[in-house]
Design an enzyme around this catalytic site. Structure first.
Site, PDB file in Angstrom:
ATOM      1  N   HIS A 191     106.551  90.120  74.735  1.00 43.10           N
ATOM      2  CA  HIS A 191     105.152  90.539  74.643  1.00 43.10           C
ATOM      3  C   HIS A 191     105.052  91.996  75.070  1.00 43.10           C
ATOM      4  O   HIS A 191     105.749  92.434  75.968  1.00 43.10           O
ATOM      5  CB  HIS A 191     104.276  89.670  75.568  1.00 43.10           C
ATOM      6  CG  HIS A 191     102.826  89.725  75.229  1.00 43.10           C
ATOM      7  ND1 HIS A 191     102.006  90.730  75.666  1.00 43.10           N
ATOM      8  CD2 HIS A 191     102.056  88.917  74.466  1.00 43.10           C
ATOM      9  CE1 HIS A 191     100.785  90.529  75.208  1.00 43.10           C
ATOM     10  NE2 HIS A 191     100.796  89.425  74.467  1.00 43.10           N
ATOM     11  N   ASP A 221     102.504  81.818  71.681  1.00 44.30           N
ATOM     12  CA  ASP A 221     102.870  81.221  70.382  1.00 44.30           C
ATOM     13  C   ASP A 221     104.046  80.262  70.466  1.00 44.30           C
ATOM     14  O   ASP A 221     104.340  79.562  69.491  1.00 44.30           O
ATOM     15  CB  ASP A 221     103.199  82.344  69.388  1.00 44.30           C
ATOM     16  CG  ASP A 221     101.944  83.134  69.059  1.00 44.30           C
ATOM     17  OD1 ASP A 221     101.939  84.361  69.247  1.00 44.30           O
ATOM     18  OD2 ASP A 221     100.942  82.501  68.675  1.00 44.30           O
TER      19      ASP A 221
HETATM   20  C1  SDX Z   1     100.751  87.740  70.137  1.00 42.23           C
HETATM   21  O1  SDX Z   1      99.194  92.008  72.047  1.00 42.23           O
HETATM   22  C2  SDX Z   1      98.790  90.819  72.291  1.00 42.23           C
HETATM   23  O2  SDX Z   1      98.123  90.545  73.265  1.00 42.23           O
HETATM   24  C3  SDX Z   1      99.165  89.781  71.254  1.00 42.23           C
HETATM   25  C4  SDX Z   1      98.809  88.336  71.592  1.00 42.23           C
HETATM   26  C5  SDX Z   1      97.321  88.104  71.598  1.00 42.23           C
HETATM   27  O3  SDX Z   1      96.892  87.130  72.233  1.00 42.23           O
HETATM   28  O4  SDX Z   1      96.591  88.853  70.877  1.00 42.23           O
HETATM   29  O5  SDX Z   1      99.346  87.993  72.867  1.00 42.23           O
HETATM   30  C6  SDX Z   1      99.376  87.365  70.546  1.00 42.23           C
HETATM   31  O6  SDX Z   1     100.894  88.449  69.184  1.00 42.23           O
HETATM   32  C7  SDX Z   1     101.931  87.297  70.974  1.00 42.23           C
HETATM   33  C8  SDX Z   1     103.276  87.912  70.479  1.00 42.23           C
HETATM   34  C9  SDX Z   1     103.740  87.043  69.297  1.00 42.23           C
HETATM   35  N1  SDX Z   1     104.916  87.670  68.630  1.00 42.23           N
HETATM   36  C10 SDX Z   1     106.117  87.098  68.710  1.00 42.23           C
HETATM   37  O7  SDX Z   1     106.384  86.115  69.418  1.00 42.23           O
HETATM   38  C11 SDX Z   1     107.152  87.763  67.802  1.00 42.23           C
HETATM   39  C12 SDX Z   1     108.440  87.956  68.603  1.00 42.23           C
HETATM   40  N2  SDX Z   1     108.197  88.959  69.645  1.00 42.23           N
HETATM   41  C13 SDX Z   1     108.405  90.311  69.325  1.00 42.23           C
HETATM   42  O8  SDX Z   1     108.547  90.733  68.037  1.00 42.23           O
HETATM   43  C14 SDX Z   1     108.016  91.324  70.371  1.00 42.23           C
HETATM   44  O9  SDX Z   1     108.341  90.811  71.599  1.00 42.23           O
HETATM   45  C15 SDX Z   1     106.566  91.801  70.384  1.00 42.23           C
HETATM   46  C16 SDX Z   1     106.158  92.306  69.050  1.00 42.23           C
HETATM   47  C17 SDX Z   1     105.684  90.685  70.793  1.00 42.23           C
HETATM   48  C18 SDX Z   1     106.460  92.924  71.408  1.00 42.23           C
HETATM   49  O10 SDX Z   1     107.256  93.946  70.965  1.00 42.23           O
HETATM   50  P1  SDX Z   1     107.343  95.362  71.715  1.00 42.23           P
HETATM   51  O11 SDX Z   1     106.505  95.391  72.941  1.00 42.23           O
HETATM   52  O12 SDX Z   1     107.105  96.448  70.708  1.00 42.23           O
HETATM   53  O13 SDX Z   1     108.816  95.378  72.250  1.00 42.23           O
HETATM   54  P2  SDX Z   1     110.028  95.834  71.407  1.00 42.23           P
HETATM   55  O14 SDX Z   1     109.957  95.277  70.021  1.00 42.23           O
HETATM   56  O15 SDX Z   1     110.168  97.315  71.577  1.00 42.23           O
HETATM   57  O16 SDX Z   1     111.227  95.076  72.163  1.00 42.23           O
HETATM   58  C19 SDX Z   1     111.799  95.585  73.370  1.00 42.23           C
HETATM   59  C20 SDX Z   1     113.224  95.043  73.375  1.00 42.23           C
HETATM   60  C21 SDX Z   1     113.995  95.396  72.098  1.00 42.23           C
HETATM   61  O17 SDX Z   1     115.373  95.371  72.413  1.00 42.23           O
HETATM   62  P3  SDX Z   1     116.111  96.802  72.757  1.00 42.23           P
HETATM   63  O18 SDX Z   1     115.743  97.742  71.615  1.00 42.23           O
HETATM   64  O19 SDX Z   1     115.515  97.233  74.090  1.00 42.23           O
HETATM   65  O20 SDX Z   1     117.558  96.461  72.836  1.00 42.23           O
HETATM   66  O21 SDX Z   1     113.183  93.603  73.419  1.00 42.23           O
HETATM   67  C22 SDX Z   1     113.746  93.083  72.214  1.00 42.23           C
HETATM   68  C23 SDX Z   1     113.741  94.202  71.199  1.00 42.23           C
HETATM   69  O22 SDX Z   1     114.784  94.015  70.244  1.00 42.23           O
HETATM   70  N3  SDX Z   1     112.875  91.975  71.815  1.00 42.23           N
HETATM   71  C24 SDX Z   1     113.304  90.816  71.342  1.00 42.23           C
HETATM   72  C25 SDX Z   1     112.152  90.042  71.150  1.00 42.23           C
HETATM   73  N4  SDX Z   1     111.078  90.749  71.491  1.00 42.23           N
HETATM   74  C26 SDX Z   1     111.531  91.959  71.896  1.00 42.23           C
HETATM   75  N5  SDX Z   1     114.550  90.356  71.068  1.00 42.23           N
HETATM   76  C27 SDX Z   1     114.630  89.095  70.600  1.00 42.23           C
HETATM   77  N6  SDX Z   1     113.567  88.278  70.410  1.00 42.23           N
HETATM   78  C28 SDX Z   1     112.323  88.727  70.663  1.00 42.23           C
HETATM   79  N7  SDX Z   1     111.286  87.912  70.468  1.00 42.23           N
END
Ligand code: SDX
Length: 436
Positions: free
Chosen positions: A313, A371
């Site tokens: 998140h 989720d």
């Molecule tokens: C919702 O914003 C909100 O409040 C949203 C929400 C709401 O109520 O409105 O809470 C609802 O959207 C919840 C989130 C649902 N999405 C997912 O579950 C999809 C999977 N999660 C991700 O794609 C991700 O965690 C995000 C999009 C939620 C957040 O992404 P960020 O903050 O942009 O973080 P990032 O993508 O830069 O990741 C940081 C690191 C990266 O690795 P490095 O580059 O540091 O090596 O963490 C890794 C990412 O690759 N990473 C994950 C991951 N999420 C982040 N690796 C594997 N699985 C994941 N789910």
């Protein structure tokens, strides 16, 4: 917003004179540096793709402490609201700023439940869609279509018109979501029943048929009502920011909410619950718990493009408090349905345990979000996977419209218009086609 005597001094190595920028303190949470005069005073913009360090507005509605894993609606803990209130009380709280007393609750419930019907012609919008269209595509169209019924002649600068738009959206969203579902399975639309509770009415519009009496299951209704509460608002997330930006032009609120629905659909946002259940089903189909290690290895391999859906998140760097409540609700529903041994639920709990002990996730502070379990509990409630994000949109509508109202009535309200760092071609002459 409390102006403080503190300031930030920005100095430049290129000879630009340094400037002082005011710092404001909120009630809780990080301070902000007011950069509104930065460009005028320095000719420079800030640069913050994804808005990792940018506050787009001031708000009184929802506060998230990502480090503590805390979520407050108007100061009330989400756990307290999910345990002691129903969804319409939460809607009243988000819209009006206070919980309703008994009389206010009765009046609000009656008002909402007597605006649940949509214009009879709305059904003709649906006929234009393929039956197998994704329900979020249909819902985006239906909400946008509502702007055609509640047309531009309405003056949203008046509080009365805004109140009416808010009630219409909260009241009619369940009817539109149920219509999108019934259309997709070729069943007749079921009219709302004003004598039922908001969530019981939604379930009968989704699952009743004209052929037999629909039996309300109070345990399942309470579970879905709690799911609505957990999804109602969440500060300046992507879809809420979309509604604020769209609404900042003064457009029709139904059109602004349609933009929010479109944004929520993405798998990185509200579409994650659908993607999470598909992920669990794929792991299950490929061998279940024995295959979790292979899946986790794929997630860690950046080239795979695979993410652990339902994890991570932007704000929460601790457990999403909604995920804990969703896991409890999941167990209650599965127990009520006699599905305690649901293989997907067991798989999800095993996956969660493994991920929470794995250095890749721990070092990145990746925890289950709202989720991760919501798909399993919705599936147990009989809601098809491609409808999960419509349920999310139904619940989030009250958050979107509360944030829209707050923006419209904010003394600092202006149309949103970000700038850019331009890295393209500077001026160049158009060559004759023979020379291109
Ligand atoms: C919702 O914003 C909100 O409040 C949203 C929400 C709401 O109520 O409105 O809470 C609802 O959207 C919840 C989130 C649902 N999405 C997912 O579950 C999809 C999977 N999660 C991700 O794609 C991700 O965690 C995000 C999009 C939620 C957040 O992404 P960020 O903050 O942009 O973080 P990032 O993508 O830069 O990741 C940081 C690191 C990266 O690795 P490095 O580059 O540091 O090596 O963490 C890794 C990412 O690759 N990473 C994950 C991951 N999420 C982040 N690796 C594997 N699985 C994941 N789910």
């Amino acid at each position: 917003m409390n102006a403080s005597n503190e300031k930030a001094t920005l100095s430049f190595s290129d000879g630009t004179p340094s400037i002082d920028l005011p710092i404001y303190k909120g009630e809780v949470g990080p301070d902000v540096i007011d950069i509104r005069k930065l460009y005028g005073q320095t000719g420079k913009f800030t640069y913050d793709p994804g808005f990792m360090s940018t506050a787009s507005c001031n708000s009184k509605i929802t506060f998230i402490d990502g480090d503590k894993g805390e979520l407050l609606y108007r100061g009330y803990q989400i756990q307290d609201l999910a345990t002691n209130c129903d969804f319409l009380e939460t809607c009243f709280l988000l819209i009006k700023g206070e919980l309703p007393n008994k009389k206010q609750k009765e009046e609000f419930d009656t008002l909402v439940m007597h605006h649940t019907m949509v214009h009879e012609q709305m059904q003709f919008f649906l006929r234009g869609f393929r039956r197998d269209a994704h329900p979020m595509a249909v819902l985006t169209g239906l909400i946008g279509g509502m702007a055609a019924f509640y047309h531009d002649g309405v003056d949203y600068t008046t509080e009365r018109e805004r109140d009416v738009a808010q009630i219409r959206l909260v009241a009619k969203m369940p009817t539109l979501v149920a219509m999108a579902y019934k259309y997709s399975i070729g069943q007749p639309f079921i009219y709302p029943k004003n004598n039922l509770s908001y969530t019981a009415n939604f379930m009968q519009m989704m699952f009743a048929t004209p052929c037999e009496e629909y039996k309300i299951n109070d345990v399942l209704v309470r579970a879905l009502d709690r799911i609505f509460i957990l999804h109602a608002d969440h500060e300046q997330n992507a879809s809420t920011s979309t509604v604020r930006l769209a609404g900042s032009s003064g457009t029709n609120p139904f059109a602004a909410i349609a933009a929010g629905v479109a944004c929520l659909w993405g798998p990185a946002h509200g579409g994650a619950n659908e993607a999470c259940l598909q992920m669990l089903e794929e792991i299950q189909a490929s061998g279940g718990v024995e295959k979790i290690d292979d899946f986790i290895a794929k997630v860690k391999d950046k080239n795979s493009g695979v993410r652990l859906m339902g994890f991570g998140h932007r704000v929460y760097k601790n457990f999403d408090p909604r995920a804990k409540l969703m896991r409890e609700t999941c167990y209650e529903v599965l127990k009520e349905m006699g599905l305690e041994n649901d293989p997907l639920f067991k798989l999800a709990m095993t996956l969660e345990k493994i991920a929470l002990e794995d250095e890749y996730f721990v070092s990145r502070k990746l925890y289950p979000n709202v989720d991760f379990y919501s798909g399993i509990v919705q599936r147990a409630l009989g809601i098809p996977t491609d409808m999960f994000t419509c349920i999310f949109a139904l619940a989030r509508t009250v958050g979107w419209i509360s944030q829209w109202e707050e923006m419209i009535t904010d003394a600092e309200y202006k149309i949103g218009r970000p700038r850019q760092l331009f890295v393209g071609h500077a001026t160049r002459p158009v060559p004759p086609i023979a020379k291109r």
